[in-house]
Motif scaffolding. Sequence first.
Motif, mmCIF file in Angstrom:
data_model
loop_
_atom_site.group_PDB
_atom_site.id
_atom_site.type_symbol
_atom_site.label_atom_id
_atom_site.label_comp_id
_atom_site.label_asym_id
_atom_site.label_seq_id
_atom_site.Cartn_x
_atom_site.Cartn_y
_atom_site.Cartn_z
ATOM 1 N N GLU A 116 76.621 18.050 49.845
ATOM 2 C CA GLU A 116 75.282 18.593 50.078
ATOM 3 C C GLU A 116 74.663 19.203 48.822
ATOM 4 O O GLU A 116 73.486 18.999 48.529
ATOM 5 C CB GLU A 116 75.342 19.660 51.185
ATOM 6 C CG GLU A 116 73.997 20.135 51.684
ATOM 7 C CD GLU A 116 73.400 19.232 52.757
ATOM 8 O OE1 GLU A 116 72.290 18.699 52.523
ATOM 9 O OE2 GLU A 116 74.041 19.063 53.808
ATOM 10 N N GLY A 117 75.437 19.933 48.047
ATOM 11 C CA GLY A 117 74.890 20.631 46.889
ATOM 12 C C GLY A 117 74.598 19.748 45.692
ATOM 13 O O GLY A 117 74.083 20.237 44.671
ATOM 14 N N LYS A 118 74.924 18.458 45.785
ATOM 15 C CA LYS A 118 74.744 17.568 44.636
ATOM 16 C C LYS A 118 73.725 16.451 44.906
ATOM 17 O O LYS A 118 73.689 15.455 44.205
ATOM 18 C CB LYS A 118 76.089 16.943 44.262
ATOM 19 C CG LYS A 118 77.131 17.973 43.816
ATOM 20 C CD LYS A 118 78.439 17.302 43.409
ATOM 21 C CE LYS A 118 79.450 18.340 42.932
ATOM 22 N NZ LYS A 118 80.730 17.702 42.514
ATOM 23 N N ARG A 119 72.879 16.642 45.897
ATOM 24 C CA ARG A 119 71.958 15.583 46.304
ATOM 25 C C ARG A 119 70.566 15.715 45.703
ATOM 26 O O ARG A 119 69.792 14.768 45.738
ATOM 27 C CB ARG A 119 71.835 15.566 47.836
ATOM 28 C CG ARG A 119 73.150 15.301 48.527
ATOM 29 C CD ARG A 119 73.026 15.367 50.044
ATOM 30 N NE ARG A 119 74.332 15.382 50.674
ATOM 31 C CZ ARG A 119 74.550 15.521 51.975
ATOM 32 N NH1 ARG A 119 73.512 15.656 52.789
ATOM 33 N NH2 ARG A 119 75.777 15.541 52.466
ATOM 34 N N SER A 120 70.225 16.874 45.193
ATOM 35 C CA SER A 120 68.854 17.088 44.744
ATOM 36 C C SER A 120 68.724 16.908 43.244
ATOM 37 O O SER A 120 69.694 16.994 42.484
ATOM 38 C CB SER A 120 68.390 18.493 45.128
ATOM 39 O OG SER A 120 69.195 19.472 44.483
ATOM 40 N N ALA A 121 67.476 16.653 42.817
ATOM 41 C CA ALA A 121 67.106 16.570 41.413
ATOM 42 C C ALA A 121 66.004 17.589 41.171
ATOM 43 O O ALA A 121 65.390 18.087 42.122
ATOM 44 C CB ALA A 121 66.617 15.162 41.078
ATOM 45 N N PRO A 122 65.722 17.928 39.919
ATOM 46 C CA PRO A 122 64.584 18.820 39.657
ATOM 47 C C PRO A 122 63.322 18.255 40.310
ATOM 48 O O PRO A 122 62.969 17.098 40.108
ATOM 49 C CB PRO A 122 64.479 18.807 38.128
ATOM 50 C CG PRO A 122 65.887 18.537 37.664
ATOM 51 C CD PRO A 122 66.438 17.565 38.674
ATOM 52 N N ASP A 123 62.680 19.080 41.137
ATOM 53 C CA ASP A 123 61.520 18.617 41.911
ATOM 54 C C ASP A 123 60.258 18.662 41.049
ATOM 55 O O ASP A 123 59.882 19.707 40.524
ATOM 56 C CB ASP A 123 61.348 19.501 43.146
ATOM 57 C CG ASP A 123 60.437 18.887 44.190
ATOM 58 O OD1 ASP A 123 59.682 17.950 43.834
ATOM 59 O OD2 ASP A 123 60.476 19.321 45.354
ATOM 60 N N ARG A 124 59.594 17.514 40.944
ATOM 61 C CA ARG A 124 58.394 17.400 40.122
ATOM 62 C C ARG A 124 57.111 17.568 40.939
ATOM 63 O O ARG A 124 56.015 17.308 40.433
ATOM 64 C CB ARG A 124 58.374 16.036 39.435
ATOM 65 C CG ARG A 124 59.639 15.710 38.649
ATOM 66 C CD ARG A 124 59.545 14.321 38.038
ATOM 67 N NE ARG A 124 60.807 13.891 37.448
ATOM 68 C CZ ARG A 124 60.982 12.723 36.839
ATOM 69 N NH1 ARG A 124 59.974 11.863 36.772
ATOM 70 N NH2 ARG A 124 62.156 12.387 36.328
#
Length: 387
Positions: free
Chosen positions: A31-39
């Motif tokens: 779960e903690g590795k699914r996101s990227a910096p949100d643009r």
Amino acid sequence: MSRRAALRGLGAAGLLAALTGCGVPAAYVAEGKRSAPDRSAREKSVSFSNWPMYIDTDEADAARRPTLESFSKRTGIAVRYTEEINDNDEFFGKVSPALMNRQETGHDVVVVSDWMAARFVGLGWAQKMDRAAQPNVAKYLDPLLRSPSFDAGRMHTVPWQSGITGIAYNRRKLGREIRSVADLWRPDLAGKVTLFSGLDESFALLMQGDGVDTTRWTETDFDRVCDRIERMVRSKHIRRFTGNDYTSDLSKGDVLACQAYSGDAIQLKADNPDIEFVVPEEGAELWAESMVVPNLARHKANAEALIDHYYDPEIAAELAAYVNYVCPVPAAQAVLADSDDKETAELAEDPLIFPDAGMRKRLVVARDIGPEERPRLARRWNGIVGL
């Protein structure tokens, strides 16, 4: 064997096992590795991929999509809308290499059938949404769809549209009503019945016909149904297995009864008033095609805003009036009922768009097929379909 056929035959579990054996890293993403910096704040755009003909268009200009335009006007967010999803497994094959290797797919929102959404959730390829940023979803999502077995609380998926897998039949040519799945097996329908070829599309309704609680079905239940269907195939009672082409068979009179989707039934009945759609006495499957935010999506906040936009009852009503599937926003019914347009107001009374209380009691969201059991079950079912 084509790549698409290989994907369908192996299923997600088999495909990933094969790739892992070739040195590909483990597919699951925590779960903690699914996101990227949100643009989202600096890039006012969102990429939305859907199925063809699954959104409202302007009568005078088919290139215009009013509900998307209203979102962009209200938020200033431009929507890059593509109709690139024609088959769940085909789309899975397209995006799985990137997701497996922790790479962007270029998609912010995609719409897939819930059994495919279950794969995304199970593999850790769907981001958890911020429900605090989605007040409409939190308030208006249909209680029947709120917590499927594969995504408790619907935190990783949100239904786009819903539907019912039931039975369609030609009342005049058959000369009687169909009220249960068992009615399909009566002698007067020999050679005049079709079933869906897809495992995920077929099994729940057939199990319900045997009195199975499809929220907790077992492999024993599945095999018992398969035994019955195999006998019906060998005796030529079942004419054939179909995809969406069942509508043509029924319209032409080549078959008199078939597994069918509620959304199709509305159009079928409009073209031929002898066509009826029934939710069997034993119950029917309520399914959904759901919006998912894939891992590493560049515009997650914009995606969440777009999803919430479609849960505004006014917007949900506008979409429902066009696509005619089961609306996942029951509050949209009152909006349609207040319409000054008579035909639009009548849609509010259509139980195949807004199921009434009696029908809702017979609708069930089936337990999905798990990755461990899928290979064997798919082999069993595909063997029957190929007879």
